[in-house]
Structures are given as structure tokens and as C-alpha cells.
Design an enzyme around this catalytic site. Structure first.
Site, PDB file in Angstrom:
ATOM      1  N   TYR A 126       0.771  -1.202   0.058  1.00  0.00           N
ATOM      2  CA  TYR A 126      -0.039  -0.141   0.068  1.00  0.00           C
ATOM      3  C   TYR A 126       1.018   1.292  -0.020  1.00  0.00           C
ATOM      4  O   TYR A 126       1.864   1.315   0.753  1.00  0.00           O
ATOM      5  CB  TYR A 126      -0.876  -0.010   1.102  1.00  0.00           C
ATOM      6  CG  TYR A 126      -1.831   1.299   1.126  1.00  0.00           C
ATOM      7  CD1 TYR A 126      -2.917   0.959   0.306  1.00  0.00           C
ATOM      8  CD2 TYR A 126      -1.543   2.453   1.999  1.00  0.00           C
ATOM      9  CE1 TYR A 126      -3.896   2.325   0.266  1.00  0.00           C
ATOM     10  CE2 TYR A 126      -2.293   3.435   1.923  1.00  0.00           C
ATOM     11  CZ  TYR A 126      -3.617   3.489   0.979  1.00  0.00           C
ATOM     12  OH  TYR A 126      -4.358   4.643   0.980  1.00  0.00           O
ATOM     13  N   GLN A 211     -10.310   0.639   2.756  1.00  0.00           N
ATOM     14  CA  GLN A 211     -11.082  -0.489   1.589  1.00  0.00           C
ATOM     15  C   GLN A 211     -10.100  -1.111   0.772  1.00  0.00           C
ATOM     16  O   GLN A 211     -10.316  -2.378   0.623  1.00  0.00           O
ATOM     17  CB  GLN A 211     -12.078   0.270   0.959  1.00  0.00           C
ATOM     18  CG  GLN A 211     -11.386   1.351  -0.016  1.00  0.00           C
ATOM     19  CD  GLN A 211     -11.544   2.986   0.711  1.00  0.00           C
ATOM     20  OE1 GLN A 211     -11.443   2.893   2.001  1.00  0.00           O
ATOM     21  NE2 GLN A 211     -11.593   3.771   0.016  1.00  0.00           N
ATOM     22  N   ASN A 234      -2.494   6.197   6.825  1.00  0.00           N
ATOM     23  CA  ASN A 234      -3.050   7.156   7.932  1.00  0.00           C
ATOM     24  C   ASN A 234      -3.677   6.198   9.076  1.00  0.00           C
ATOM     25  O   ASN A 234      -3.546   4.951   8.899  1.00  0.00           O
ATOM     26  CB  ASN A 234      -4.211   8.182   7.461  1.00  0.00           C
ATOM     27  CG  ASN A 234      -5.283   7.139   6.837  1.00  0.00           C
ATOM     28  OD1 ASN A 234      -5.590   6.168   6.929  1.00  0.00           O
ATOM     29  ND2 ASN A 234      -6.019   8.073   5.815  1.00  0.00           N
ATOM     30  N   GLN A 279      12.156  15.384  10.117  1.00  0.00           N
ATOM     31  CA  GLN A 279      11.299  14.422  10.917  1.00  0.00           C
ATOM     32  C   GLN A 279       9.983  15.206  11.226  1.00  0.00           C
ATOM     33  O   GLN A 279       8.809  14.683  10.919  1.00  0.00           O
ATOM     34  CB  GLN A 279      12.005  13.668  11.819  1.00  0.00           C
ATOM     35  CG  GLN A 279      11.362  12.485  12.098  1.00  0.00           C
ATOM     36  CD  GLN A 279      12.047  11.450  10.988  1.00  0.00           C
ATOM     37  OE1 GLN A 279      12.834  11.733  10.424  1.00  0.00           O
ATOM     38  NE2 GLN A 279      11.007  10.752  10.870  1.00  0.00           N
ATOM     39  N   HIS A 282       7.011  15.776   8.453  1.00  0.00           N
ATOM     40  CA  HIS A 282       6.015  14.496   8.158  1.00  0.00           C
ATOM     41  C   HIS A 282       4.503  14.602   8.836  1.00  0.00           C
ATOM     42  O   HIS A 282       3.689  14.648   8.048  1.00  0.00           O
ATOM     43  CB  HIS A 282       6.722  13.161   9.001  1.00  0.00           C
ATOM     44  CG  HIS A 282       7.666  12.483   7.946  1.00  0.00           C
ATOM     45  ND1 HIS A 282       7.253  12.045   6.907  1.00  0.00           N
ATOM     46  CD2 HIS A 282       8.903  12.208   8.060  1.00  0.00           C
ATOM     47  CE1 HIS A 282       8.368  11.184   6.227  1.00  0.00           C
ATOM     48  NE2 HIS A 282       9.292  11.509   7.271  1.00  0.00           N
ATOM     49  N   GLU A 347      12.410   4.947  16.190  1.00  0.00           N
ATOM     50  CA  GLU A 347      12.355   4.642  14.879  1.00  0.00           C
ATOM     51  C   GLU A 347      13.782   4.819  14.307  1.00  0.00           C
ATOM     52  O   GLU A 347      14.408   4.057  13.656  1.00  0.00           O
ATOM     53  CB  GLU A 347      11.434   5.434  14.317  1.00  0.00           C
ATOM     54  CG  GLU A 347      11.212   5.022  12.703  1.00  0.00           C
ATOM     55  CD  GLU A 347      10.267   5.749  12.070  1.00  0.00           C
ATOM     56  OE1 GLU A 347       9.683   5.410  10.875  1.00  0.00           O
ATOM     57  OE2 GLU A 347       9.642   6.789  12.632  1.00  0.00           O
ATOM     58  N   HIS A 348      14.257   6.088  14.381  1.00  0.00           N
ATOM     59  CA  HIS A 348      15.318   6.567  13.635  1.00  0.00           C
ATOM     60  C   HIS A 348      16.578   6.989  14.976  1.00  0.00           C
ATOM     61  O   HIS A 348      15.955   7.680  15.693  1.00  0.00           O
ATOM     62  CB  HIS A 348      15.350   7.743  12.713  1.00  0.00           C
ATOM     63  CG  HIS A 348      14.295   7.467  11.825  1.00  0.00           C
ATOM     64  ND1 HIS A 348      13.043   7.708  12.060  1.00  0.00           N
ATOM     65  CD2 HIS A 348      14.446   6.771  10.592  1.00  0.00           C
ATOM     66  CE1 HIS A 348      12.524   7.536  10.729  1.00  0.00           C
ATOM     67  NE2 HIS A 348      13.131   6.680   9.933  1.00  0.00           N
ATOM     68  N   ASP A 384      15.783   7.226   4.256  1.00  0.00           N
ATOM     69  CA  ASP A 384      14.694   7.560   3.713  1.00  0.00           C
ATOM     70  C   ASP A 384      14.616   7.254   2.348  1.00  0.00           C
ATOM     71  O   ASP A 384      13.534   6.465   1.770  1.00  0.00           O
ATOM     72  CB  ASP A 384      14.038   8.817   3.955  1.00  0.00           C
ATOM     73  CG  ASP A 384      13.511   8.902   5.418  1.00  0.00           C
ATOM     74  OD1 ASP A 384      13.295   7.985   6.286  1.00  0.00           O
ATOM     75  OD2 ASP A 384      13.458  10.240   5.694  1.00  0.00           O
ATOM     76  N   GLU A 440       2.055 -37.227  28.517  1.00  0.00           N
ATOM     77  CA  GLU A 440       0.758 -36.113  28.197  1.00  0.00           C
ATOM     78  C   GLU A 440      -0.420 -36.754  28.155  1.00  0.00           C
ATOM     79  O   GLU A 440      -1.498 -35.958  27.994  1.00  0.00           O
ATOM     80  CB  GLU A 440       1.168 -35.311  27.043  1.00  0.00           C
ATOM     81  CG  GLU A 440       2.437 -34.672  27.225  1.00  0.00           C
ATOM     82  CD  GLU A 440       2.851 -33.594  26.277  1.00  0.00           C
ATOM     83  OE1 GLU A 440       3.802 -32.729  26.382  1.00  0.00           O
ATOM     84  OE2 GLU A 440       2.248 -33.839  25.143  1.00  0.00           O
ATOM     85  N   HIS A 445      -0.459 -40.076  19.983  1.00  0.00           N
ATOM     86  CA  HIS A 445       0.546 -39.665  19.858  1.00  0.00           C
ATOM     87  C   HIS A 445       1.865 -40.969  20.260  1.00  0.00           C
ATOM     88  O   HIS A 445       2.751 -41.331  19.234  1.00  0.00           O
ATOM     89  CB  HIS A 445       1.037 -38.518  20.480  1.00  0.00           C
ATOM     90  CG  HIS A 445       0.690 -37.128  20.031  1.00  0.00           C
ATOM     91  ND1 HIS A 445      -0.724 -36.926  19.884  1.00  0.00           N
ATOM     92  CD2 HIS A 445       1.385 -36.050  19.537  1.00  0.00           C
ATOM     93  CE1 HIS A 445      -0.890 -35.841  19.418  1.00  0.00           C
ATOM     94  NE2 HIS A 445       0.337 -35.170  19.091  1.00  0.00           N
TER      95      HIS A 445
END
Length: 462
Positions: A126, A211, A234, A279, A282, A347-348, A384, A440, A445
Site C-alpha cells: 500500500y 477499503q 493514515n 522528521q 512529516h 524509529e531512527h 529514507d 501427556e 501420539h
């Protein structure tokens, strides 16, 4: 103005996860609708939220090629940059794949265990296209899938009005978000389409939002069901990925982006400020952090941020991020900065330090991060865009337990067993399995193992 404070005054909330995408009933409804009604539901939501609702969602490969050819003619620098980024990412991902080797080893005489890494058959990627159509995300999501050997790479990205339909759409006052042009040809952001062709997408669809995630996860009349779904988006896209996990694999649940810079007195205030702002632009909830024991550097960076903000086209977003979530922490020393970074798990993580023993020591101490950028020259923005690394990384503290998107996401590591009956290891494994099955209370088994044991020993007690 960015907030400057002593590290000793940090509130505990600083270390908590930052997930701004609550469980949304609307997303649940979208997923349920798409699963039940397929393309009909997709057209309904596309018409409601996007610029265009084409007759068919699939963008012909010829249109992707045309977009790439157009870019090569009209914007050759961008074309070359995407090709360069893709080439580095592909080489890096192939090197990653080499580290996930297949093997078979004889653990005990006659007991051969093995491992195989098999690519998933179909991957969905995506790529958002809101305020900033993320061309680089095409490179970062498609390339490792191709390197892994995925047979089909399916891309979804929000629709745009096709050039052939533009005049008609404008005449009707359509082709705007929420005022979709209905019934035209499938089209998307041209740069994303070009990048998709360059990177080797198998099929592309003009479909966005939660969707699109639903369509990839469940499949519809026109969109094939995939095995894994990756890529940013998002809060609605993130929530959809969260809810379809288990039906398909996902890369990660990414929250607001973040950078944490550890700097000593050798750092350039101008460069550090630029990296923090890169950063911050963004998102208004992005989190740019600097930790340094040098108070003078802290003040200079704060002043430099204000100076650079004045001429920044994305000032409104960046300033909101700096004001609300940006922070400069004055630490006692670099070791305290390391301790905070390891707990924050950003993250970074940048080490704005000169080459030498001290930088090497600090690099060896940090261990919770999505990607580490070592030294003044290793700008986070290189990661990036064009350094081979993947920019899809864990956020909100999840770097404590996971890394970023890699070729691994598109590979299944499966195991194999082969047994030779006339060897000691076969007898020992059969005897142990019989014993454990009985312990068991799993009689079948135990019986299955005991049959082998009798066969391996000829019914003799060994």
C-alpha cells in the site's frame, strides 16, 4: 520554540507508546462490508472518500510504463534517482536474503533436521498519496518483495482522475476528495505509477484507504487476495492492517514517525536542526528529539530550528510538531543519552559524533532502534531515500522487539525432518516421543511413535 529540559526531569509518559489510531468502528464496518460485498463496497467507499471512482480499479501495465517513459523524458533527474534508490535497495535486500540460508544438519545419527526459506506467492503493498505522495515507499515496499522472489506483487494506491477524463470532471466540478468523478479510467499519482513500473510491480490498482487493505486481505471480484500486506498509511489504514492480521501477515503497526539524535560538541547545529525538522515536517505528531550533554550546542540547535523554520515550505506542520512533541534533553553525559535512547527505542537513531573510539563505544551500547545512523555524514534522510536501507521502521517503542521491513517479511522459514531407520538417533527419538506422548496422556501420539520404535528395533528392547 523547541522545549529544552534536563534529562533528569523527563516524565514517564515520554517513554510510553504513541499510537494515535484508536480502534475505529468505521474501519470495522468497512472491512465487513468489503468482505461481504466485494467490488460493490469498494466503489461505494471510493466514491465517498476519493477523487475518482473508476469503472475498473486495475491500472494497465501500459499506463505504468507510459508514466515511467514520461518521467524519463520530462524529469530525468527524478527518474535516475528512483532507479538508483531501487538498485541500492535491491542489492541490500538480496544480501539480506543470503543471510537467511537453507540447510540440513544431522543432529543425531539418522535424524536430519533442516530449514527452508520460501517466498510467499502474493504480496500486497500500500502506497499513500495524500498531501505527500510517497514515491519512495514504492521502492521500500516493492523491492524487498521482488528480492525475496515473490511471484506477484500487487500495489494499491489512491485513485486520481485519468487525463482523458480530466476536462469532463472539471466541467462537472468533480475530481476532488469527497467529490469523486465516477466512471472514468483507472489512474493514480503519476510518480507513484512510474516508480511501480521501475520497481517491478505485477499489478496496480487505483484504490486507497482502509477499503484497499480489506480488498488485499480478503480478495474481491477484481482484486486478488494476498498473503502479506505491507506499507504505510493514515490511522484508518493502520487500524485496518491491525484488524486483518491473522487473515494475512502485516509488516508492522506504525505510529507517528520519530528521530532521536545523540550529539556531542562536534555536531553542527545547522545539520542537527535540519535533521530534526526533516522528521518534524512529516506530521504534526512527529517526534524530533535531541539528547546532548553540551548545553551550548542545545541552545544553538534551538535557535537554528527557529531560523530554518522561517523559510520552510512545510513550516506549519513542522512547527506544530516541534512545539508539541519536539524536545532537547540536556544529559549528564553521553552514557545517560544512551540509556534514554535504549528505553525510548526510537524509529531512527542518529549518532552526531566524530569518528573515533568514543563514537564506536556509543554505537556498541545502543541496541533499541529501527535504524542507526552513525556519524555526521549519515543523514537519516539518506535512509529514507537512497542508501539501500528500508525506511519502513518500528515506531512507538516497538523497536524493543522488532526491526523494520525487510526481505524477511516476504519469506516463510519452514523446517524439515528426515529420519533413517537404522541409526541410533532414530531409535532415541522414537523412544523419547513414545514416553512423552504417554506422559501427556496423548495415546495416539504415543502409539504413532511406538510403531516406529518397534520397526526400528525389530520389536527388541534396546
Amino acid at each position: 520554540m523547541i522545549r529544552i529540559e534536563r534529562a533528569s526531569n523527563i516524565d514517564e509518559s515520554f517513554f510510553e507508546g504513541r499510537d494515535f489510531g484508536d480502534s475505529l468502528d468505521a474501519v470495522k464496518d468497512v472491512l465487513k462490508d468489503v468482505k461481504s460485498n466485494g467490488d460493490g463496497a469498494l466503489h461505494c467507499y471510493t466514491a465517498k472518500f476519493d477523487m475518482a471512482d473508476p469503472v475498473e480499479f486495475e491500472i494497465p501495465l501500459s499506463a505504468l510504463k507510459a508514466a515511467a517513459d514520461k518521467m524519463q523524458r520530462e524529469n530525468p533527474d527524478l527518474y535516475k534517482s528512483i532507479c538508483y534508490s531501487h538498485e541500492l535497495a535491491l542489492r541490500f535486500a538480496k544480501k539480506q536474503k543470503e543471510s537467511f540460508g537453507d540447510f540440513e544438519t544431522e543432529l543425531e545419527p539418522g535424524v536430519f533436521t533442516g530449514q527452508k526459506n520460501i517466498a510467499v506467492e502474493r504480496a500486497g503493498v500500500y502506497v499513500p498519496a495524500g498531501r505527500f505522495p510517497l514515491v519512495s515507499s514504492v521502492v521500500m515496499t516493492v523491492t524487498p518483495a521482488v528480492a525475496a522472489g515473490v511471484k506477484e506483487v500487487i500495489l494499491c494506491t489512491p485513485p486520481r482522475v485519468h487525463p482523458d477524463d480530466r476536462a469532463n470532471a472539471e466541467k462537472q466540478g468533480l475530481g476532488l476528495p469527497g467529490k469523486a468523478y465516477i466512471g472514468g479510467k483507472a489512474y493514480a499519482d503519476e510518480n507513484i505509477m512510474a516508480a511501480a513500473y521501475i520497481c517491478g510491480v505485477t499489478k496496480a490498482y487505483a484504490l486507497g484507504g482502509s477499503q484497499a487493505i480489506a480488498a488485499l486481505a480478503f480478495g474481491t471480484q477484481s482484486i486478488p487476495r494476498v498473503d502479506v500486506v505491507v506499507g504505510p498509511g493514515n490511522k484508518f489504514v493502520a487500524e485496518a492492517k491491525k484488524l486483518v492480521y491473522g487473515t494475512v501477515g502485516i509488516d508492522m503497526l506504525a505510529g507517528p514517525t520519530e528521530v532521536f539524535i545523540i550529539a556531542d560538541s562536534s555536531a553542527s547545529p545547522e545539520w542537527v536542526a535540519a535533521d530534526l525538522l526533516a522528521q518534524a515536517e512529516h506530521d504534526v505528531v512527529a517526534q524530533p528529539i535531541l539528547a546532548t550533554p553540551d548545553e551550548e550546542l542545545a541552545r544553538k540547535v534551538a535557535a537554528e530550528i527557529d531560523r530554518q523554520l522561517e523559510d520552510l515550505p512545510t513550516k506549519q506542520t513542522a512547527a506544530a510538531s516541534i512545539e508539541s512533541f519536539g524536545r532537547i534533553l540536556i544529559t549528564q553525559d553521553l552514557d545517560e543519552a544512551v540509556a534514554i535512547a535504549n528505553r525510548k527505542a526510537p524509529e531512527h537513531l542518529e549518532l552526531a559524533m566524530e569518528e573515533g573510539a568514543e563514537r564506536d563505544r556509543i554505537a556498541s551500547l545502543v541496541h533499541n532502534y529501527g535504524s542507526l545512523f552513525i556519524g555526521h555524514n549519515a543523514a537519516e534522510v539518506f535512509g529514507d531515500y537512497a542508501a539501500g536501507l528500508n525506511h519502513t521502521l518500528p515506531t512507538s517503542g516497538s523497536a524493543r522487539f522488532t526491526g523494520g521491513l525487510s526481505v524477511r517479511m516476504f519469506l516463510k522459514t519452514v523446517t524439515t525432518l528426515r529420519v533413517e531407520a537404522d541409526k541410533k538417533g532414530a531409535v532415541c527419538s522414537a523412544r523419547a516421543a513414545t514416553c512423552l506422548g504417554k506422559a501427556e496422556g496423548l495415546a495416539a501420539h504415543a502409539h504413532s511413535a511406538e510403531l516406529r520404535l518397534n520397526a526400528f528395533t525389530g520389536g527388541k528392547v534396546v
